[in-house]
Design an enzyme around this catalytic site. Structure first.
Site, mmCIF file in Angstrom:
data_model
loop_
_atom_site.group_PDB
_atom_site.id
_atom_site.type_symbol
_atom_site.label_atom_id
_atom_site.label_comp_id
_atom_site.label_asym_id
_atom_site.label_seq_id
_atom_site.Cartn_x
_atom_site.Cartn_y
_atom_site.Cartn_z
ATOM 1 C CG HIS A 116 -1.189 1.062 -4.430
ATOM 2 N ND1 HIS A 116 -1.000 0.854 -5.771
ATOM 3 C CD2 HIS A 116 -1.636 -0.120 -3.919
ATOM 4 C CE1 HIS A 116 -1.313 -0.397 -6.072
ATOM 5 N NE2 HIS A 116 -1.684 -1.016 -4.963
ATOM 6 C CD GLU A 133 -2.752 -1.314 -0.007
ATOM 7 O OE1 GLU A 133 -2.997 -0.289 -0.686
ATOM 8 O OE2 GLU A 133 -3.160 -2.450 -0.329
#
Length: 347
Positions: A21, A18
């Site tokens: 991202h 994550e």
């Protein structure tokens, strides 16, 4: 303690995914509404600026919620939907990319502890099939049954998964003008333990050399990416059954067992064992997320590629419905895998 270590490892892998991202989104000027590790109800959370950072109850999975990711937000330049094709591509690709980077870092740790072997053949004992076929010390393994080989570990895996009557082993042999490529037909023998083998010992690598260490850490990642794809092929062709697939619960059990078995041998062994599992799981997560399936990063990249080719985006509502259906199917698959893991616990 072993369960806690396993959950922390999963948390690290999800966090890094994550984070990939998140960092690319911030670089592109996209508003990240929430950065979450875990799924389900929020346990801890803190809002910094316009982003909520949270830890959630189910320690598997996570998400980076961006403005305009699932529904276009026209006119706001902080929206995912307002960014260029390349910016959106890098944001989506950033998660799997960071998984491969994490695997690379721990490959360096793993190889620096346990060492490694190259593809150069060190010894061919006379009593084994490779010697009879004509393979020699100094040959460099480059292929097996038409496949390109990057690691000696591949040969053992292919031999014992495919159990061939005859293996075609391709090597590069040093010659006056460089190398000659030679293919040998080798009939494997079977050990008392039932393992297929041809009798090749490979040279040990000097992991004190930083260049060698980094080079082979990279090769280790390529190896694991190849093995994940190879395993998916076995699953699709029915060579392995769905019952052989492990989900989060099964992996937690395997990592916990690895920790318990290694802790008695000291810190270095624990680090090597946990590094191995991080490499394996992070590589798997990177490859699986790049599959061109709805709701996965690969599925989103497909829609971005279609937009790049046709010069205009797919209708956001239609894309959203496709990803929603994919998400539902994915959750259904996860439930089946979870059920399979639980059944295995009681076998």
């Amino acid at each position: 303690m072993s369960i806690i270590v396993s959950i922390l490892i999963f948390g690290l892998i999800v966090f890094i995914h994550e984070l990939g991202h998140f960092l690319f989104a911030r670089r592109a000027g996209i508003l990240v509404e929430e950065f979450a590790v875990g799924m389900g109800p929020q346990l801890l959370g803190k809002k910094v600026g316009e982003t909520n950072y949270s830890i959630r109850a189910i320690p598997f999975g996570g998400y980076c919620k961006m403005m305009g990711e699932d529904k276009a937000v026209a006119g706001d330049q902080r929206s995912f939907s307002e960014k260029t094709v390349w910016q959106r591509f890098t944001v989506i690709f950033g998660g799997p990319l960071f998984n491969f980077i994490l695997a690379f870092v721990f490959s360096i740790i793993y190889l620096s502890i346990v060492g490694g072997v190259g593809r150069t053949i060190d010894e061919v004992p006379e009593e084994f099939p490779a010697y009879e076929a004509g393979i020699q010390s100094g040959d460099i393994l480059v292929g097996y049954n038409g496949r390109w080989i990057v690691s000696a570990s591949e040969l053992r895996l292919y031999l014992n998964n495919e159990k061939p009557e005859v293996a075609h082993i391709e090597v590069k042999r040093p010659a006056d003008n460089g190398y000659d490529k030679i293919t040998f037909e080798v009939k494997p023998d079977i050990s008392e333990e039932g393992l297929y083998r041809i009798g090749i010992n490979f040279t040990l690598l000097d992991m004190n050399n930083p260049i060698t260490l980094v080079k082979h850490a990279f090769i280790e990642i390529v190896y694991w990416i190849k093995i994940v794809i190879y395993s998916l092929g076995l699953l699709l062709t029915g060579s392995v059954s769905g019952g052989d697939v492990s989900g989060p619960v099964g992996l937690v059990g395997a990592v916990s067992q690895g920790y318990e078995e290694s802790v008695q041998y000291g810190f270095r062994t624990v680090m090597a064992t946990m590094s191995f599992w991080i490499i394996l799981i992070s590589s798997n997560l990177g490859v699986m997320n790049l599959l061109p399936l709805p709701a996965l990063d690969g599925g989103r990249l497909v829609f971005i590629a279609i937009e790049a080719i046709r010069g205009k985006p797919v209708d956001p509502d239609k894309e959203g419905r496709v990803h929603f259906i994919g998400f539902v199917l994915l959750m259904g698959l996860m439930v089946l895998v979870l059920f399979n893991d639980i059944v295995k616990l009681f076998e």
